[in-house]
Design an enzyme around this catalytic site. Structure first.
Site, PDB file in Angstrom:
ATOM      1  N   ARG A   1       0.835  -1.203   0.000  1.00  0.00           N
ATOM      2  CA  ARG A   1       0.000   0.000   0.000  1.00  0.00           C
ATOM      3  C   ARG A   1       0.870   1.253   0.000  1.00  0.00           C
ATOM      4  O   ARG A   1       0.633   2.189  -0.726  1.00  0.00           O
ATOM      5  CB  ARG A   1      -0.872  -0.036   1.257  1.00  0.00           C
ATOM      6  CG  ARG A   1      -1.814   1.087   1.439  1.00  0.00           C
ATOM      7  CD  ARG A   1      -2.768   0.764   2.552  1.00  0.00           C
ATOM      8  NE  ARG A   1      -2.109   0.277   3.761  1.00  0.00           N
ATOM      9  CZ  ARG A   1      -2.737  -0.345   4.750  1.00  0.00           C
ATOM     10  NH1 ARG A   1      -4.014  -0.552   4.688  1.00  0.00           N
ATOM     11  NH2 ARG A   1      -2.079  -0.743   5.819  1.00  0.00           N
TER      12      ARG A   1
ATOM     13  N   ASN B   1      -3.737  -6.394  12.889  1.00  0.00           N
ATOM     14  CA  ASN B   1      -4.668  -6.623  13.993  1.00  0.00           C
ATOM     15  C   ASN B   1      -5.358  -5.302  14.310  1.00  0.00           C
ATOM     16  O   ASN B   1      -4.708  -4.336  14.725  1.00  0.00           O
ATOM     17  CB  ASN B   1      -3.898  -7.144  15.216  1.00  0.00           C
ATOM     18  CG  ASN B   1      -4.833  -7.618  16.313  1.00  0.00           C
ATOM     19  OD1 ASN B   1      -6.014  -7.263  16.334  1.00  0.00           O
ATOM     20  ND2 ASN B   1      -4.316  -8.422  17.219  1.00  0.00           N
TER      21      ASN B   1
ATOM     22  N   TYR C   1     -10.234  -9.827  13.241  1.00  0.00           N
ATOM     23  CA  TYR C   1      -8.863 -10.262  12.934  1.00  0.00           C
ATOM     24  C   TYR C   1      -8.678 -11.738  13.279  1.00  0.00           C
ATOM     25  O   TYR C   1      -8.167 -12.513  12.459  1.00  0.00           O
ATOM     26  CB  TYR C   1      -7.886  -9.391  13.732  1.00  0.00           C
ATOM     27  CG  TYR C   1      -6.434  -9.757  13.570  1.00  0.00           C
ATOM     28  CD1 TYR C   1      -5.732  -9.452  12.401  1.00  0.00           C
ATOM     29  CD2 TYR C   1      -5.738 -10.406  14.596  1.00  0.00           C
ATOM     30  CE1 TYR C   1      -4.392  -9.772  12.256  1.00  0.00           C
ATOM     31  CE2 TYR C   1      -4.393 -10.733  14.459  1.00  0.00           C
ATOM     32  CZ  TYR C   1      -3.728 -10.409  13.288  1.00  0.00           C
ATOM     33  OH  TYR C   1      -2.396 -10.736  13.150  1.00  0.00           O
TER      34      TYR C   1
ATOM     35  N   GLU D   1       4.608 -13.247  18.604  1.00  0.00           N
ATOM     36  CA  GLU D   1       5.064 -11.904  18.971  1.00  0.00           C
ATOM     37  C   GLU D   1       6.347 -11.586  18.205  1.00  0.00           C
ATOM     38  O   GLU D   1       7.395 -12.165  18.473  1.00  0.00           O
ATOM     39  CB  GLU D   1       5.355 -11.824  20.490  1.00  0.00           C
ATOM     40  CG  GLU D   1       4.288 -12.448  21.384  1.00  0.00           C
ATOM     41  CD  GLU D   1       2.946 -11.721  21.364  1.00  0.00           C
ATOM     42  OE1 GLU D   1       2.914 -10.527  21.014  1.00  0.00           O
ATOM     43  OE2 GLU D   1       1.938 -12.359  21.693  1.00  0.00           O
TER      44      GLU D   1
END
Ligand code: NAP
Length: 261
Positions: free
Chosen positions: A39, A94, A154, A186
């Site tokens: 994007r 998320n 999500y 993570e």
């Protein structure tokens, strides 16, 4: 080990930053040609990419939420790169939509950003991937299997991506096309850094999360995900399909009752 990726064209969504950026670099170092859909631009990253791309690369600026525009984008890509070997569906975020605060329109919008393009890109690039006996790698998330408490869209988009991965592995096996998924937990990326800034003490929040990761009490690095992804994408991984790999230092599967110190 020669991963046999030289000159192989790999389309990577969100491949200019974070996990996708790491995968682009790792593939490029093995001689593959990253074709990135992103994007936003990232000139600093592009400089780095240029240095490690012996066989070239391409960047298409496009918002993947516009899934109806993907048909013409894929035509453009296939016109220039008719031999797409692999697709890495990675772009997403998320967006923390709690059920109490969001209606179905918000959920659909989130699916536009996180889910629909995984399906459309796979559908549109599949003929080329089949011709090249290639593969698809979906980047999913631990939240698909653990939940997170306030991210309905999500978590369910990520769960659907796991469903796609298994379904497509079945559907494309006869064509010798492999489909796998990586579920990070993570990983410190630009997206994660932005999320941490929502807390009054980001460092404290980071340390609290890291302390729950059995292996090394630290986050997984972008490189650890990217190098694993590169091997799975490569023809060296030729008999691996339908797998959901948790590259997460044991975060999801190891016994939480144990003292990991
Ligand atoms: P990131 O740092 O934000 O990088 C993602 C890249 O994808 C960005 O360049 C972003 O563009 C691009 N992107 C996002 N939505 C797009 C869209 N609609 N159209 C085009 N490009 C788009 O994120 P990340 O942490 O690397 O996450 C990558 C993937 O891993 C995501 O699917 C995420 O859900 C998953 N994941 C990450 C973690 C983690 O700990 N980081 C954990 C589990 C799963 P912009 O720069 O314009 O936003």
């Amino acid at each position: 080990m020669d991963l046999r990726l030289n000159n192989k064209v790999v389309v990577i969504t969100g491949g200019l930053k974070g996990i996708g950026g790491g995968i682009s670099l790792s593939l490029a170092r093995e001689g593959a040609i990253p074709v990135i859909i992103s994007r936003s631009k990232n000139e600093e990253f592009e400089k780095e990419l240029k240095k490690v791309c012996p066989n070239g690369y391409a960047i298409y600026c496009f918002d993947l939420a516009d899934y109806e525009g993907l048909e013409s984008l894929c035509k453009e890509i296939l016109n220039k790169y008719p031999n797409v070997y692999a697709l890495v569906n990675n772009a997403g975020a998320n967006d923390n939509l709690a059920i109490e605060e969001h209606n179905i329109k918000d959920i659909i919008k989130s699916y536009e950003n996180n889910l629909f393009h995984y399906y459309e890109l796979t559908r549109l690039l599949l003929p080329s991937i089949k011709n090249n006996q290639g593969n698809i790698l979906n980047i999913v998330s631990k939240t698909a299997v653990t939940g997170q408490g306030k991210t309905s869209a999500y978590a369910s988009a990520k769960a659907a991506q796991i469903g796609f991965s298994r379904e497509w592995a079945c559907a494309f096996a006869k064509d010798n096309v492999r489909v796998n998924a990586i579920a990070p937990a993570e990983v410190m990326t630009p997206l994660y850094e932005k999320w941490l800034k929502n807390f009054p003490n980001p460092q404290e929040q980071y340390e609290q999360i890291a302390s729950k990761i059995p292996l090394g009490k630290r986050f997984t690095t972008i490189e650890e995900i990217a190098d694993f992804a590169t091997f799975i994408i490569s023809p060296r991984s030729s008999h691996t399909t339908g797998q959901i790999f948790h590259i997460d230092g044991g975060y999801v599967h190891l016994d939480r009752a144990l003292n990991w110190d």
